[in-house]
Design an enzyme around this catalytic site. Structure first.
Site, PDB file in Angstrom:
ATOM      1  N   MET A   2       0.809  -1.222   0.000  1.00 40.88           N
ATOM      2  CA  MET A   2       0.000   0.000   0.000  1.00 40.88           C
ATOM      3  C   MET A   2       0.839   1.267   0.000  1.00 40.88           C
ATOM      4  SD  MET A   2      -3.105  -0.976  -0.137  1.00 40.88           S
ATOM      5  CE  MET A   2      -3.876   0.603   0.202  1.00 40.88           C
ATOM      6  N   ARG A   3       2.178   1.134   0.029  1.00 42.74           N
ATOM      7  CA  ARG A   3       3.008   2.336   0.092  1.00 42.74           C
ATOM      8  C   ARG A   3       2.808   3.212  -1.147  1.00 42.74           C
ATOM      9  NH1 ARG A   3       7.633   0.225   1.453  1.00 42.74           N
ATOM     10  NH2 ARG A   3       7.476   0.720   3.660  1.00 42.74           N
ATOM     11  N   ALA A   4       2.608   2.598  -2.300  1.00 40.81           N
ATOM     12  CA  ALA A   4       2.432   3.380  -3.524  1.00 40.81           C
ATOM     13  C   ALA A   4       1.188   4.252  -3.442  1.00 40.81           C
ATOM     14  CB  ALA A   4       2.348   2.445  -4.726  1.00 40.81           C
TER      15      ALA A   4
END
Length: 683
Positions: A274-276
């Site tokens: 989910m970092r993107a």
């Protein structure tokens, strides 16, 4: 202090300048990784950014740059009295590639900690960079453990120093910028993901723009102060715009429509985790603030995707970073919400006319599928006809100058290989292949420190100090420790090696299916070398000579490119290939004497051409055995009748042989194969 080149005077490089400015507006974006060829103003632009950063208010006398409005309650220099502060420019701290762990995170005075119970802490570069810029040039050459420490601090906003039960924590929030030349090796994918944005830079091919670059550089070199003065108004305007965007940032609204576009884009491009999504949201918000708006638009989401996603789509080191912009536009159009500015979205959505394809990604070619011209392949002999040759697709073309050259074939699909390791214990660069004495790993013993103590062996230190307590006048509970008592822990970890591939590209290897399998095996070993942080080199031999196709380098993907285009045909000058490899290793030992080598010879063992080719190859092979150079022969011989020549070559090299089937990690031959033979004496 020298006058930096003005940021606004940098010609072109729009993506680079925008990415840096967005991080100046919102450091939460997560930093920038700048990839590009040498001489493209990467370092110039980063160093110029520091002059645009707003000045800081810091607590007077605090070595950790605490904010006087909200000082860090755990600051090692605290607690701070309210009111006393000073204003100074934002710092740009450079982390050298060869820096030690203590220089990065800081160091504790172990002697005072043991004897007096005092946390005497010397701050490192992370403390210096707090609330400023931390710049790492050639970040891909930084040791992995330093990169891990660096990115952990960037993610948590704090640095932790632990030494034998004594710990110090301090705030470390900074704008992280790394630059790298991909030709010198790649970062691991999981480390790439920790950088918020990435940009690719290249020199312009437009003559007018190149002329302007040279003109400005020469003017700056002649009179740096005068040149900077001419750009002072532009610099001041950008500085003011950064301040205004920072003030506006908390008021920017990220609507549900924009959030949905962000989530849909990340899902469409199959990025991991989910970092993107989070980075895209922060980048789109910063873009809106930079533009002076309080609403995030679809154009902000699109630009954020172009900066935040390309490096997160790589699945292996041979994938070039990039983004299919047509697929991006289709996704944004499909998920455009009512609060976007597009008044007439396409009701059919993307894929309406493409039959629901894969969004424009190019079809994948495995390279080892059925070959329509297998029957036309030349027989497995070094004496191929010299009149005409069959290229790919069966087309006829004239032969080369007596070499019998065949067109290059694609590599088969790579696979997970066994671990080929060098025996003994080395002291080379940190990596993941062979055993070595390193700064990180399991503790195996203790010794007196040679220079600065970095890893204390507590038990050995106490045992060294214990017999002297009475004569030192110990009266209380504390242990009286002197510098001579301190013991450095010796540790065993893993090192990276130089893996030199010596590939037989002669006519006996030219059958399409065989060469495809051979290239697939070498490609698999290259992937393994990438994961184990090795340097690699490639020597090929065919016809009458050997060629250094790729000098030793950390860029494994460069080796893959050279391998893919490797032609075949002609006789088998095995001795020439071995002698060329021996010469390459001799030069590399002078350049990097601590890095041990592993020679991987990929051949069926035949030697033809010239007088006494077999005897000459044997003498060349025995040079490796005499110098205890670790080696392994990948036996490419196939068919019902096998001569066993590769095994004989392995014996003369003082190494071992492994077939293509045995090279696979899931074969029944076992999971780990150490290179055997005379090199065992190195242990």
């Amino acid at each position: 202090m020298s006058t930096p080149f003005p940021f606004t005077a940098v010609v072109g490089q729009d993506d680079l300048r925008l990415a840096l400015l967005l991080n100046a507006v919102s450091p939460a974006v997560g930093g920038v990784l700048v990839r590009g060829e040498k001489g493209t103003a990467k370092s110039t632009a980063v160093r110029a950014l520091a002059a645009l950063m707003p000045a800081l208010d810091v607590v007077s006398g605090c070595r950790f740059s605490c904010d006087p409005d909200s000082p860090d309650p755990a600051c090692p220099d605290g607690p701070h009295e309210p009111g006393a502060f000073e204003t100074r420019p934002a710092r740009m701290v450079e982390l050298p590639v060869g820096a030690s762990e203590d220089r990065l995170v800081g160091a504790l005075d172990i002697e005072r900690a043991l004897a007096e119970g005092v946390k005497a802490f010397e701050p490192g570069l992370l403390a210096d960079a707090h609330r400023g810029i931390l710049y790492v040039d050639e970040v891909n050459l930084l040791h992995d453990h330093l990169v891990d420490l660096l990115l952990d601090a960037a993610a948590m906003g704090a640095s932790y120093v632990e030494r034998e039960g004594v710990s110090v924590r301090h705030a470390a929030r900074f704008l992280l910028v790394g630059t790298m030349n991909p030709e010198e090796g790649e970062l691991r994918p999981q480390l790439l993901d920790r950088f918020g944005l990435t940009v690719e830079v290249a020199a312009s091919r437009e003559p007018d723009q190149r002329v302007e670059v040279v003109r400005r550089r020469l003017a700056y070199d002649d009179d740096p102060a005068g040149f900077a003065e001419r750009w002072a108004d532009e610099e001041s305007a950008v500085r003011g715009r950064i301040v205004a965007a920072r003030k506006l940032l908390p008021s920017v609204r990220l609507g549900d429509g924009a959030l949905r576009q962000i989530a849909a884009t990340c899902a469409a491009f199959e990025v991991d985790g989910m970092r993107a999504d989070i980075v895209m949201a922060r980048t789109a918000t910063a873009l809106a603030a930079w533009a002076g708006r309080t609403d995030v638009l679809a154009e902000d989401v699109r630009q954020a995707a172009l900066l935040a996603l390309p490096h997160r789509r790589r699945r292996n080191p041979f994938d070039a970073p990039g983004l299919d912009e047509d697929k991006l536009d289709d996704t944004l159009e499909e998920f455009a919400g009512p609060d976007d500015e597009d008044p007439d979205p396409d009701p059919d959505g993307p894929g309406g006319g493409d039959g629901g394809g894969d969004g424009g990604e190019p079809p994948r070619s495995d390279g080892d599928g059925p070959q329509g011209d297998d029957t036309a392949a030349p027989p497995e002999t070094d004496d191929s006809p010299a009149g005409a040759e069959s290229g790919e697709g069966g087309e006829s073309r004239p032969a080369g100058s007596g070499a019998g050259e065949q067109s290059a074939v694609r590599a088969a699909e790579p696979f997970r290989t066994k671990v080929l390791s060098v025996p003994g214990i080395g002291e080379g660069a940190a990596g993941r292949r062979s055993r070595a004495r390193t700064e990180h790993g399991r503790t195996t013993g203790a010794r007196r420190p040679r220079g600065t103590l970095t890893k204390l062996h507590l038990a050995a230190t106490v045992m060294a100090a214990a017999p002297h307590q009475r004569q030192r006048g110990r009266s209380g509970r504390g242990l009286v420790v002197r510098r001579d008592d301190l013991r450095q822990a010796t540790r065993e970890g893993r090192e990276g090696n130089l893996v030199l591939f010596v590939v037989d590209a002669s006519g006996s290897m030219a059958a399409r299916q065989r060469m495809s399998a051979v290239k697939g095996a070498v490609l698999s070993l290259l992937l393994d070398a990438y994961q184990r942080r090795d340097k690699v080199g490639l020597v090929s031999f065919r016809g009458t000579a050997a060629d250094l196709a790729l000098p030793p380098t950390s860029s494994v993907d460069a080796a893959a490119v050279r391998l893919e285009s490797l032609p075949t045909g002609g006789r088998t000058p095995l001795a020439a290939g071995l002698l060329k490899a021996h010469d390459v290793l001799r030069v590399e030992r002078l350049r990097d004497p601590a890095r041990r080598a592993l020679v991987v010879v990929v051949t069926d063992g035949r030697a033809t051409g010239g007088p006494e080719p077999v005897a000459l190859a044997g003498r060349a092979a025995r040079l490796f055995a005499a110098e205890s150079i670790a080696s392994v022969v990948v036996d490419c011989e196939s068919g019902p009748v096998r001569l066993g020549l590769a095994g004989q070559l392995a014996g003369e090299l003082g190494g071992s042989a492994v077939t293509l089937d045995e090279l696979r990690a899931d074969s029944i031959a076992g999971l780990v194969r150490d290179v055997q033979g005379t090199s065992r004496r190195a242990a």
